[in-house]
Scaffold this active site. Structure first.
Site, mmCIF file in Angstrom:
data_model
loop_
_atom_site.group_PDB
_atom_site.id
_atom_site.type_symbol
_atom_site.label_atom_id
_atom_site.label_comp_id
_atom_site.label_asym_id
_atom_site.label_seq_id
_atom_site.Cartn_x
_atom_site.Cartn_y
_atom_site.Cartn_z
ATOM 1 C CG ASP B 124 -2.162 0.839 0.919
ATOM 2 O OD1 ASP B 124 -2.611 1.007 -0.019
ATOM 3 O OD2 ASP B 124 -2.979 1.272 1.979
ATOM 4 C CG HIS B 131 -4.802 10.228 3.102
ATOM 5 N ND1 HIS B 131 -6.153 10.227 3.890
ATOM 6 C CD2 HIS B 131 -3.863 9.468 3.398
ATOM 7 C CE1 HIS B 131 -5.760 9.123 4.706
ATOM 8 N NE2 HIS B 131 -4.519 8.654 4.254
ATOM 9 C CD GLU B 196 -6.698 4.204 4.656
ATOM 10 O OE1 GLU B 196 -6.027 3.323 3.903
ATOM 11 O OE2 GLU B 196 -6.256 4.912 5.694
ATOM 12 C CD GLU B 198 -5.718 2.475 -0.330
ATOM 13 O OE1 GLU B 198 -4.753 1.820 -1.002
ATOM 14 O OE2 GLU B 198 -5.640 2.461 0.974
ATOM 15 C CG ASP B 230 -6.084 -0.720 3.559
ATOM 16 O OD1 ASP B 230 -6.240 -1.880 3.550
ATOM 17 O OD2 ASP B 230 -5.140 0.039 3.531
ATOM 18 C CE LYS B 250 -4.236 1.557 7.406
ATOM 19 N NZ LYS B 250 -5.031 2.523 6.400
#
Lengths: 422, 422
Positions: B124, B131, B196, B198, B230, B250
């Site tokens: 990642d 951000h 998140e 992404e 995520d 995570k």
């Protein structure tokens, strides 16, 4: 917990494979570690068990019907133990299967060993409080150990694609570094290349996503243990690692030894899990009576360095440090329970690294970062050379073994890797 | 760089699959994203291409002879493009292959979509400077952006085993958290659950260990792009992440959309890679003329939140933020070149996450951490509910599409996941 003794541990057992009875072998009949091998004639990987200086082809010995190590690792603990028992019985003096097994033996010197399995995800932990404290002192002299260390088995994800088998060299990595007095970083070969003395726990039984593994069941999910060297580029790490952790400083190569010593084989070497007085007790999900009684494992570990100059002179290298896995702050079961408490799923072949296994004494540092005090104190080798960091042509050899009165010595073989020029 | 236009991008192309010609479809004949599907009758995964509201079974259409997506991803760029060309020609109005292809179509509503490939390693990145700055301000008001950010494409390793397909729910994770006023941490369900926004870049062609990929070749190693969520447990993250980065916060679940939009399909939407005046130029290994000219990609991104209450009322949800991938600080090619500069090997099916894609405006935050200012400013939904963090039953839907005058709209489908109770 599965640290139960059975007749496969009987120190009086002798094998009809004579080399397995030598007192100094890593692979007596009480060990029986698993690995993958191939021969020049047959390029496909096969599953083998080390016995003395031989390897037993499990399929040729009619013990299994597949060459898929990950499938074997996934077996229920009871089935796995019955395979161990069958191998042990077949290799014992007087076995009726001697002829069949004998036809399935290869000299270890005639085969090539690969990675023991297909590795899925690789997690690296940080279980040596001595390592964490020494490294922490270099970064934060007043506050070496962060407040979470004694509560959380700190871990992070590593790179599986670049895990290589013992014996394979790797190129010195290039990367961005920036000295404090530079305005901008530059790209170049790593100048602070290091090794890390670790153990690798290889996952056997998987768990489903969303279903944590309790401490009482944790070791049933671990197939066994290998030696592991998580090569590290300290200068690249220093510049890149904030705020999300190490990345390119770690993922260029990690070396895994070929033989997986099962937790079954390690049963005689279990020791209590203890903590210094005054340290907090683990939270309930990281605690269990069996873990306190025998959660830790006494494994002697050694790091050997052989420089190119030593190799040219026929010198096997210097032993530059020793430590013991029993000094780790968290046990195997705690790593499994912590990793899955959020529902994370482990799969057969996943690798859990212990993190650098340093002992309490300065000479027991599991990395050059510790032994050379961050490069500030180069140390002398028997060849007259000195080292602060690894140089091209340096070979690092990790060794491990268990000893306990009343039991045969159990060895891990070796984990060997050589630094090639960038 | 492979951002070249060919006749598969011709906006005048029409398909004999009528639904592909609707102006609002995500999957016109100019898109042709790849995915894996199965039917109730046949439980094995097959490779399909989305066309309008249908999916074309590539093997049944006699375009490939395998169901192994990773093998298809590994193809040389020229071969990959010839497959794209053949699919495009077969689906065009007037194609001689219409009968064969028609027999290989399934309605998307009749099939189940899985993960698009077997995922190897997951990395990642952290490519949104907006951000990184907003999150940094919450942690370090005086020094939001760390000194390495504008030099190093910051990345770290994630967990591949817990990447789940769009539509699959996941349990709210449990974990250790510690409030500043607590003496000791406690174990409990996450109270600051976040998403998140992404993109996932999926690797095609591999590179060998020790052999970096140059900028000029980088995009040849990328098969395509999907939407990626995520999921993140902010309270667990805050306690565990020092010093080695996020771990259990995570790795309990990440959701990947089923369709991989190829870089070939995205060629019309390439835009220059630019940086604010005064920012440093990338180091040479992260720079290339083609990257400056068209290294970025304009992809409109949206996040939708549907609460359980909305779902019960038949309400599709609120769009809670929008951003565009062109605002990322590092391009796809730069991520590949950086990831491999140390010799790290990428394999087909590896996933490179972009990191949370927030835009420059506060309303363009790609996570609740940004939209609710770390939980301090809950915001109102059209249902009268408020949210600072995700609640059980909440569904997050990511959407993405490309628009450009003179070209057909290219969509990514959706990436959908629902929070289940702990």
């Amino acid at each position: 917990m599965n640290a139960a003794l059975d007749d496969t541990h009987n120190p009086a057992l002798q094998s009809w494979v004579a080399s397995a009875n030598a007192p100094d072998t890593d692979f007596p009949i009480q060990n029986l570690p698993f690995g993958r091998f191939r021969t020049e004639a047959e390029p496909d990987w096969r599953i083998g068990v080390a016995i003395g200086n031989q390897v037993l082809d499990l399929r040729a010995a009619k013990l299994i019907d597949s060459s898929d190590m990950n499938r074997l690792m996934r077996l229920l603990p009871g089935v796995r133990r019955s395979v161990r028992q069958a191998i042990s019985e077949g290799l014992r003096v007087g076995s009726a299967q001697q002829a069949v097994f004998k036809a399935a033996l290869h000299a270890q010197s005639d085969v090539a060993m690969g990675l023991p399995c297909q590795i899925g995800d690789y997690t690296d932990f940080y279980t040596s409080v001595h390592h964490a404290t020494t490294i922490g002192k270099q970064l934060r002299p007043d506050n070496p150990l962060l407040p979470n260390y004694k509560w959380v088995p700190i871990g992070y994800h590593g790179r599986a694609s670049s895990i290589i088998p013992s014996g394979q060299g790797f190129r010195r990595p290039k990367g961005q570094t920036k000295a404090p007095d530079q305005d901008a970083p530059t790209l170049g070969p790593c100048r602070r290349l290091d090794y890390e003395l670790e153990l690798a726990m290889l996952v056997g039984r998987p768990n489903a996503l969303g279903e944590p593994i309790a401490m009482a069941d944790a070791e049933d999910h671990v197939f066994g243990v290998s030696l592991f060297n998580d090569w590290s580029a300290r200068d690249i790490q220093a510049w890149e690692y904030q705020p999300l952790g190490p990345f390119l400083s770690k993922n260029f190569a990690s070396t895994l030894s070929p033989w997986v010593v099962t937790l079954d084989a390690l049963a005689p070497f279990r020791v209590p899990f203890t903590r210094p007085a005054g340290d907090p007790e683990p939270l309930a999900y990281l605690d269990a009576p069996a873990n306190r009684a025998q959660g830790a494992i006494s494994i002697e570990l050694e790091v050997w360095l052989q420089t190119a100059q030593m190799r040219a002179a026929g010198h096997a290298g210097d032993r530059i440090s020793r430590s013991n896995y029993r000094d780790a702050y968290w046990t195997v079961a705690q790593l499994v329970a912590h990793h899955t408490v959020n529902g994370c799923n482990l799969r057969a072949g996943d690798l859990l690294g212990s993190g650098t296994l340093s002992g309490p004494e300065p000479a027991q540092g599991g990395s050059l970062m510790e032994l050379s005090a961050g490069g500030k104190k180069p140390f002398a080798l028997s060849s007259g050379e000195t080292r602060a960091w690894l140089e091209d042509g340096d070979t690092i050899i990790l060794r491990g073994y268990c000893q306990q009165p009343g039991f045969r010595r159990i060895g891990f073989g070796e984990c060997r890797g050589t630094v090639l020029p960038a």
